[in-house]
Scaffold this active site. Structure first.
Site, PDB file in Angstrom:
ATOM      1  N   CYS A  57      94.436 162.467  80.779  1.00  0.00           N
ATOM      2  CA  CYS A  57      94.893 162.081  79.269  1.00  0.00           C
ATOM      3  C   CYS A  57      95.369 160.576  79.139  1.00  0.00           C
ATOM      4  CB  CYS A  57      95.637 163.255  78.844  1.00  0.00           C
ATOM      5  SG  CYS A  57      95.214 164.856  78.844  1.00  0.00           S
ATOM      6  N   ALA A  58      95.018 159.491  79.743  1.00  0.00           N
ATOM      7  CA  ALA A  58      95.438 158.337  79.707  1.00  0.00           C
ATOM      8  C   ALA A  58      94.265 157.633  79.980  1.00  0.00           C
ATOM      9  CB  ALA A  58      96.699 157.826  80.612  1.00  0.00           C
TER      10      ALA A  58
END
Ligand SMILES: Cc1ncc(COP(=O)(O)O)c(C=O)c1O
Length: 423
Positions: free
Chosen positions: A373-374
């Site tokens: 999620c980055a």
């Protein structure tokens, strides 16, 4: 879609590393090596006990006159106080209970005064990239903590020279990266923000489980935290910070609890001020109480000793990975930059999802794989890692091992041995 649930091999229990009355012992399943704390940390005994103790009393919060309800209301508000104290809340701060960090940052995004510019870095988790309004400034990933400070200083100076120079600015940064575990220079960034009359919010989702965080000492305006990463897996998080923007903003969730008066007309409503303004609906009592219990336990713990233990494990893990011929670590800053117990890496020539599945299947080891999620940061670091290692066979996604309370040398060694066994 059919879901197959695999029952644990044995009833959940406190892992051997943490037996006894230690409130910071963590629950787990014997034989399972959980090296995925950064996604969701295991449940601390303090959280489980607090929930078990309150469950017989479980009733509504702020909504009942009965003894059960009054006790629950008290427990909820005490939890707010405990969590606020733990994170150094100032007298004019609000502590708003949210679902998690994502929720907390979305709440803050909705509470920004009109015309606010948000300045962040491209290395953030999506939760600290996506909620911010159009017109936000996303600075490139810096090469060092000092570079981050310089880049922020320059960006804020430019903003203050521009046409919108008098409008509010919010700097949004992480305390520790969920990809690399590297710590960001929060106090220095806060000083820069202050110098340019900007506010700063710290995404402490990954820092808070590993190090003390005090908003007053750091001089930051807002803090976002997830309970489930802080050993309190009962669905609560917080947004802590300055009351003025929060009290002036429309309620995050319109509904019961957020109002002080509702008249007969469709829009005849006065919203309350204080944390309740943004906590419409029945609150998550058990989540709040669990989070407060962990905060209280951590406040009474020897954090320096916990930190030293964790650092030994991280060093062992990183040294072990460095000794594997095909392992390449992801990092933003120099190898010796301060970090928490998170290490991301790849095995050259191996698909990360397959390696993660192999670790689970053959060795009962849980790690995370993917881009965490980055995506902007992880993709960039994968490319840099390939260049640094001089390899063109790195996979497009990574593996992440993360540890914390209850983690042991044996856990780390089992992971390293399992990776080595892949050849
Ligand atoms: C640095 C960071 N910020 C924010 C989040 C979002 O946390 P949550 O999923 O609990 O909202 C995460 C979750 O992994 C994180 O690592």
């Amino acid at each position: 879609m059919t879901l197959t649930l695999v029952p644990p091999a044995a009833p959940a229990t406190v892992t051997p590393a943490s037996t006894g009355p230690d409130p910071l012992g963590v629950l787990g399943v014997p034989g399972q090596v959980n090296l995925d704390h950064a996604a969701s940390a295991p449940c601390a005994r303090a959280a489980a006990d607090a929930v078990a103790e309150l469950l017989p009393w479980y009733a509504s919060v702020h909504r009942g006159a009965g003894a059960l309800s009054r006790r629950c209301t008290l427990a909820y508000e005490r939890a707010r106080q405990t969590v606020g104290d733990f994170f150094g809340a100032r007298p004019d701060d609000h502590v708003v209970f949210t679902r998690n960090t994502t929720d907390a940052l979305n709440l803050l995004a909705r509470a920004l005064p009109p015309g606010t510019t948000v300045v962040t870095f491209a290395g953030e988790h999506h939760a600290n990239l996506l909620p911010w309004p159009r017109g936000s400034v996303r600075l490139p990933v810096p090469e060092s903590p000092a570079g981050a400070v310089r880049a922020l200083d320059a960006a804020l100076a430019e903003l203050r020279r521009g046409a919108t120079s008098g409008l509010p600015v919010l700097v949004a940064v992480t305390g520790a990266s969920n990809v690399t575990g590297e710590r960001w220079p929060v106090a220095e960034l806060a000083r820069v923000a202050r110098r340019h009359a900007a506010r700063i919010v710290v995404d402490a989702a990954q820092l808070a489980p590993h190090a003390p965080v005090d908003v007053a000492a750091l001089d930051v305006d807002y803090l976002a935290v997830s309970g489930h990463k802080l050993y309190a897996p009962f669905g609560a998080g917080i947004l802590l910070g300055r009351a003025d923007w929060l009290d002036a903003a429309p309620p995050y969730l319109a509904g019961g609890g957020a109002t002080s008066h509702v008249g007969a007309g469709t829009h005849e409503v006065r919203w309350t001020t204080g944390p309740a303004r943004h906590e419409g609906g029945t609150p998550n009592l058990l989540g709040a109480v669990a989070l407060a219990a962990v905060c209280a336990a951590l406040a009474g713990a020897d954090r320096a000793a916990l930190h030293a233990h964790e650092q030994r494990l991280v060093d062992r893990l990183r040294d072990g990975l460095a000794a594997l011929p095909d392992a390449v670590e992801l990092r933003t800053f120099s190898p010796d930059a301060p970090r928490v117990g998170i290490v991301s890496f790849v095995l050259a020539g191996r698909d990360s999802a397959e390696v993660a599945a192999y670790l689970a299947r053959e060795h009962d080891i849980g790690v995370r794989d993917g881009l965490f999620c980055a995506h902007p940061l992880a993709r960039r670091l994968l490319a840099e890692a390939a260049a640094r290692a001089g390899r063109d066979d790195l996979p497009p996604t990574a593996l992440r091992a993360s540890l914390g309370l209850g983690s042991t040398v044996t856990d780390v060694d089992r992971l390293l041995a399992a990776l080595a066994a892949l050849g």
